[in-house]
Every structure is written in structure tokens, then in C-alpha cells.
Design a protein around this motif. Sequence first.
Motif, mmCIF file in Angstrom:
data_model
loop_
_atom_site.group_PDB
_atom_site.id
_atom_site.type_symbol
_atom_site.label_atom_id
_atom_site.label_comp_id
_atom_site.label_asym_id
_atom_site.label_seq_id
_atom_site.Cartn_x
_atom_site.Cartn_y
_atom_site.Cartn_z
ATOM 1 N N VAL A 79 0.394 3.160 9.426
ATOM 2 C CA VAL A 79 0.995 1.851 9.173
ATOM 3 C C VAL A 79 0.685 1.387 7.748
ATOM 4 C CG1 VAL A 79 0.900 -0.592 9.779
ATOM 5 C CG2 VAL A 79 1.044 1.137 11.580
ATOM 6 N N ASN A 80 -0.576 1.490 7.351
ATOM 7 C CA ASN A 80 -0.954 1.019 6.006
ATOM 8 C C ASN A 80 -0.292 1.827 4.902
ATOM 9 O OD1 ASN A 80 -2.530 -1.076 6.893
ATOM 10 N ND2 ASN A 80 -4.469 0.018 6.737
ATOM 11 N N GLU A 81 -0.161 3.141 5.107
ATOM 12 C CA GLU A 81 0.498 3.972 4.099
ATOM 13 C C GLU A 81 1.957 3.567 3.927
ATOM 14 O OE1 GLU A 81 -0.963 8.366 3.708
ATOM 15 O OE2 GLU A 81 -0.981 7.852 5.832
ATOM 16 N N ILE A 82 2.626 3.257 5.032
ATOM 17 C CA ILE A 82 4.025 2.834 4.974
ATOM 18 C C ILE A 82 4.163 1.557 4.156
ATOM 19 C CG2 ILE A 82 5.973 1.985 6.348
ATOM 20 C CD1 ILE A 82 5.016 3.821 8.610
ATOM 21 N N VAL A 83 3.289 0.591 4.428
ATOM 22 C CA VAL A 83 3.380 -0.701 3.754
ATOM 23 C C VAL A 83 2.980 -0.584 2.280
ATOM 24 C CG1 VAL A 83 2.508 -3.062 3.716
ATOM 25 C CG2 VAL A 83 3.001 -1.954 5.900
ATOM 26 N N ILE A 131 -8.480 8.243 6.946
ATOM 27 C CA ILE A 131 -9.768 8.674 7.509
ATOM 28 C C ILE A 131 -9.798 8.303 8.994
ATOM 29 C CG2 ILE A 131 -12.267 8.494 7.337
ATOM 30 C CD1 ILE A 131 -11.902 7.487 4.479
ATOM 31 N N PRO A 132 -9.946 9.256 9.900
ATOM 32 C CA PRO A 132 -9.964 8.938 11.334
ATOM 33 C C PRO A 132 -11.116 7.990 11.683
ATOM 34 C CG PRO A 132 -9.726 11.311 10.962
ATOM 35 C CD PRO A 132 -10.069 10.701 9.636
ATOM 36 N N GLY A 168 -11.586 4.836 8.957
ATOM 37 C CA GLY A 168 -10.540 4.135 8.228
ATOM 38 C C GLY A 168 -10.072 2.891 8.960
ATOM 39 N N ASP A 169 -10.000 2.976 10.310
ATOM 40 C CA ASP A 169 -9.602 1.806 11.100
ATOM 41 C C ASP A 169 -10.609 0.671 10.956
ATOM 42 O OD1 ASP A 169 -7.404 3.185 11.949
ATOM 43 O OD2 ASP A 169 -8.260 3.783 13.867
ATOM 44 N N TYR A 170 -11.883 1.014 10.971
ATOM 45 C CA TYR A 170 -12.907 -0.027 10.884
ATOM 46 C C TYR A 170 -12.998 -0.606 9.474
ATOM 47 C CZ TYR A 170 -14.549 0.608 15.629
ATOM 48 O OH TYR A 170 -14.633 0.614 16.999
ATOM 49 N N LEU A 171 -12.720 0.215 8.458
ATOM 50 C CA LEU A 171 -12.677 -0.318 7.097
ATOM 51 C C LEU A 171 -11.522 -1.304 6.945
ATOM 52 C CD1 LEU A 171 -13.410 2.917 5.016
ATOM 53 C CD2 LEU A 171 -14.914 0.935 5.303
ATOM 54 N N ASP A 172 -10.373 -0.973 7.548
ATOM 55 C CA ASP A 172 -9.228 -1.886 7.508
ATOM 56 C C ASP A 172 -9.541 -3.171 8.279
ATOM 57 O OD1 ASP A 172 -6.478 -2.624 6.969
ATOM 58 O OD2 ASP A 172 -6.083 -2.205 9.083
ATOM 59 N N ALA A 173 -10.193 -3.011 9.417
ATOM 60 C CA ALA A 173 -10.564 -4.187 10.208
ATOM 61 C C ALA A 173 -11.536 -5.075 9.443
ATOM 62 C CB ALA A 173 -11.177 -3.740 11.536
ATOM 63 N N ARG A 199 -4.694 -1.083 -3.726
ATOM 64 C CA ARG A 199 -3.615 -0.366 -3.035
ATOM 65 C C ARG A 199 -4.040 1.071 -2.728
ATOM 66 N NH1 ARG A 199 -0.376 -3.183 -6.854
ATOM 67 N NH2 ARG A 199 -0.228 -1.320 -8.179
ATOM 68 N N LYS A 200 -4.710 1.690 -3.681
ATOM 69 C CA LYS A 200 -5.188 3.064 -3.443
ATOM 70 C C LYS A 200 -6.251 3.084 -2.359
ATOM 71 C CE LYS A 200 -4.200 4.880 -8.062
ATOM 72 N NZ LYS A 200 -4.763 5.501 -9.290
ATOM 73 N N TYR A 201 -7.121 2.085 -2.368
ATOM 74 C CA TYR A 201 -8.161 1.994 -1.344
ATOM 75 C C TYR A 201 -7.543 1.894 0.057
ATOM 76 C CZ TYR A 201 -11.508 -0.426 1.683
ATOM 77 O OH TYR A 201 -12.284 -0.803 2.741
#
Length: 544
Positions: A307-311, A340-341, A344-349, A331-333
Motif C-alpha cells: 500500500v505504501n509503495e503504491i501511494v 520489510i516483513p 516495516g508494518d510496525y515502523l509505519d504504525a 518518501r524513500k523511508y
Amino acid sequence: MTAIEEFFAMEDKELEFRHNSEIIMNRMEEIEGIAGNPIDKAIRWLKRKAYESRIPAVDTGIDFLSLCVLEAILRYFDRKVEAHYEGKENIFKDKPVIFAANHETEAEHLYLARACCELRDLDYFMFFQKFNFKSISNKKDVPIFFAKYQLFNYPLIGTILSSTAFPIERELHDSKSMDIGTKFLRRGSNVIIYPEGTRNVKKQKKAKTGVVRLAIDNKVPIIPIGHHGLFDLTGGGFSPKKKGIWYCSFGEPIYYNEYYDKELEYEDLRRLTGDLMARIDQLKENGIRRIEEIKDQQFEDSLQNSVNEIVVDKFERLKKKPKNPIDTLYRKYVKYTSRIPILGDYLDAFTHSLIRFSTDLLMNPLNFDIKIKGKENLDQYKEAIIASNHESFFDIFLYGLKLVPDPMIKYWGYLVPGEKHDVTTKTWFMMKKELAELPIISSWTLSAGGFPVARGERDIRALEIAKALVMKGRRVVMFPQQTTYKNIDVNSGKTGAVRMAIETKRPIIPMAIKGSYNAMQRGVLQVLFPPKHLPIHLNIGEPI
């Protein structure tokens, strides 16, 4: 025996010293004032002395280094230019040919020189493996193009270009350039010519007849080339300013056997030139069509990403995206951490929770009296289209940061996934692209759940992104009225939300906001200083 047959019948010993660089050097010295700086003069003197002393390796070595510099420039440009070719099988491997192409930018000299070499991808650094010095010396494997003499006036640039180009005086109807083109063809080299004589992007200019005359006089075919994309990437300059596609189409060879050894009227040459330009235009149109097809396919493939890559990809495609270090690195971050499995979800959260916390400080009870009614209707569906009116800029604070599951409202939901949410659950919303073009605000809206849409420009890709988000289990807010209105006008709504609900087979959740317009009328700076206690009401209806 023709001159070309005589060329191929020459002994290698004789060929060794028939160096094509001498032709170019002589031409450069004939044009008054060209490449008159000390550096270029010294290099030409060295090359001429090497030629006179029958030491072709020195002269050829300079050409080799020049070609390496050109390839280094192309390698740098390749970071942004994605080149595609069609019809390269039409290029001959055993006899000379004239390439006739449309002309849009200065950069295409290098890209066409690469494209027109049938034995390699103009990988100059691999010359020692694929060619010997004699091959470079005689330029049989390096196509020669006609270039305006002004390009040779820049220090060192003239010397570097002379490895694969020679100067012409366009303003003086330079007939001598055709004689030099004849010399190259008779020595077995390929020649690149722009029939229009100068750069042109829109409507075709009246082409010169010299290219057809040159082909008939030397009994060689013309391979038409139509290319497109470099002007959009370079803005008409030399170096590409943004990433994109360049498409180059090679047509089938055009033979003029029936005109050999005949006197041709000007009308015949004009007709044949018109036919050639029509073919080039067809190939260019093919390139325009193929670029759109490639972009569509790339977009389709990108929708398979996270989802984040698409946006983020949508943000990256903005013409006026913020290029400051903070927004660029962020944006690169977001893009790379999403790959990252689990972590990566927890970093986004974590990032989203920080954004929500900052917004909670701004949208605090002292400033706003926010009441949400019908939130249970929203909690029924993890994936849905939310259709809402739009009153002011404050709406994105509410939609992006208040319409999350209750565990995330209390923050512990960012750490512990629940039955109806995961740690990355957030409500995404469309926003005008102008917000995404503002420094810092761009990164804030990205983390809050916004993605840009070009209003009034039929931004189909924004709708495709919204559809992909819904199909990936996300909720997306759409504003049928597209812009802010104090009151709801039922006749101003667009059909996008309904169309998407039907195509994705997901429900529409109607929602109305009241009060943010009045808050915005106070001015942003006044609203953010308490106490104000401005009422804002969100009413969420039952799913449709």
C-alpha cells in the motif's frame, strides 16, 4: 565496381591509415572560428601528427577515450531515461546505411548513436573485447551524425563529439556536408541525419531533400527512425530532469533502386522526402502510443506492491514534488521500510501514531468540540468507500486521524493487532495535489493517509490507486464534490465513488461533516490557540 565495393575490397594495410578522423578534423578547420580554444587545437595537432607519422593507435586512442566519456554521460542519464527499442532487426550488419530521424533535443545525438549501432548497445567500456582499434579508427561500427557547428565551440566538447559527429553550417545551406557524408558512406560508415535540419517537437517542419539525394547518389538505403520521450524528460535541453521513457522505433529500409543513375527533378526529391517524413511521423506516433502502453503496464504492475509503495509512487510522479532533503528522504523511508516483513508494518504504525499524536495536540478539546455519530457503521467494514462532503482543510485532520478503530484511537492498537484491524490500519483519503507539493506538509499528509489527485484533469490513476487500496483491505475517503463547499450541492457530485463501489463490489459509507468551514473562516493561526471550543460534527450513515 562501385565506391562501396572498392572500400570493402581494400587491403587491411591500406585501410589502417585511411582514418576517418582526418575528414572531421579537416572540416572543423575549414569552418572559421570553430573549436578555436587552445585545448582543442592541441588535441587536433596531436591527432594530426600521429596520423602523419602513421601511428593510428594514438589518434584512435583519443577517439576511444572520447567515446568512453560519452558513454559515461549516457550511463548517468540512464538513471532517469528508460530506453525502449523496436525494429532494431532492420539495421544492416554488412553494408552502410543512412538513418533519418526526427529531432527533438540535443540529448538524442547520444541516444541515437547508441541505438543505431547494431553490434552492441554502444557499451564503450567493452570496446576492447568486441572491437579492435582499427574498427574504431575507421568508425565503421560507430554511426556518424551531422551536428550544428556551434556544439563544437565548447572546450573539449568539440573534441569529444568529433569521435562520432562532424560539424555543419545549417544557415549557409552547407553542401559540403553532403560531400563529407558521401565520404563516410563510401568508407562503410553509417550516417545519422535529421531531415528537418533543426529541433522540432510539435508540427513537422519542411524537411530538406538532401537526405534522399545522398541516399540515391551513394546507392544506399534509408532506415527511418521515429522516437519520442526525450523532450518531455529534458525539457528541450541536454540532461534529463525527471524519470521517464524514451521509445525509439526503426522502420524497414527504404530503397531507391529505380532512381539510381538518373537525373531527378526537384519535385521528385520533394515527393520522396515527403514520403520519408510521413514514415518517420508514423514511427513517432507508434512511440507515443507504446509509451502510454508501457506506462499503463508499469502502473498495473505497481498496484501489486504494498500500500505504501503504491501511494509513494503517486507522490514521486508529481511534477512539482518537494525536493528538499526532508521530504525526499522521508518518501524513500516510507517506500523501503514497507518492504520489510512485520518490522516495516510496525515502523509505519509508529510513524502514524506520531502524526496522530501531533494532531491530537492541535485538535484538542479546548479548540474543538468534535462529536462523531454512527461510528459503529464504519467499524462494520475494514474495506469500504467513504463518500463525504468537504468543507475545509481541517477535514483531513478528522478523516485521516479520527476515523481509525477505537484501539488505535487509544494508541495501544498500534502495538497489538485486533480482530478488525492490523497495526497499519488507517483511513486513506484523496487530496488536491497542491497539498502534496508543499514542503513538509507533503510528508505529513503521506503519513496521515493522503494521496494526491489532480482535480479537473481526469486523473484516472488516482482512481486506480483508490481502487487498489480498497481491494487491499483499506478504507478510502472520496469527495464527490471534489473541492470545499460551505453547503452540500447534490447536483455537483461526480460519479467516481459510485463507479468504484460497483467495480470493487464494496459498500459506500455516506458521511457528512459540519462545522469545519466555520472553523476555517476564523483563520488557521487563530483556531490553533485556545480556548475556542468550536463545534465540529461527523455523522456516519449506514453502508449502501
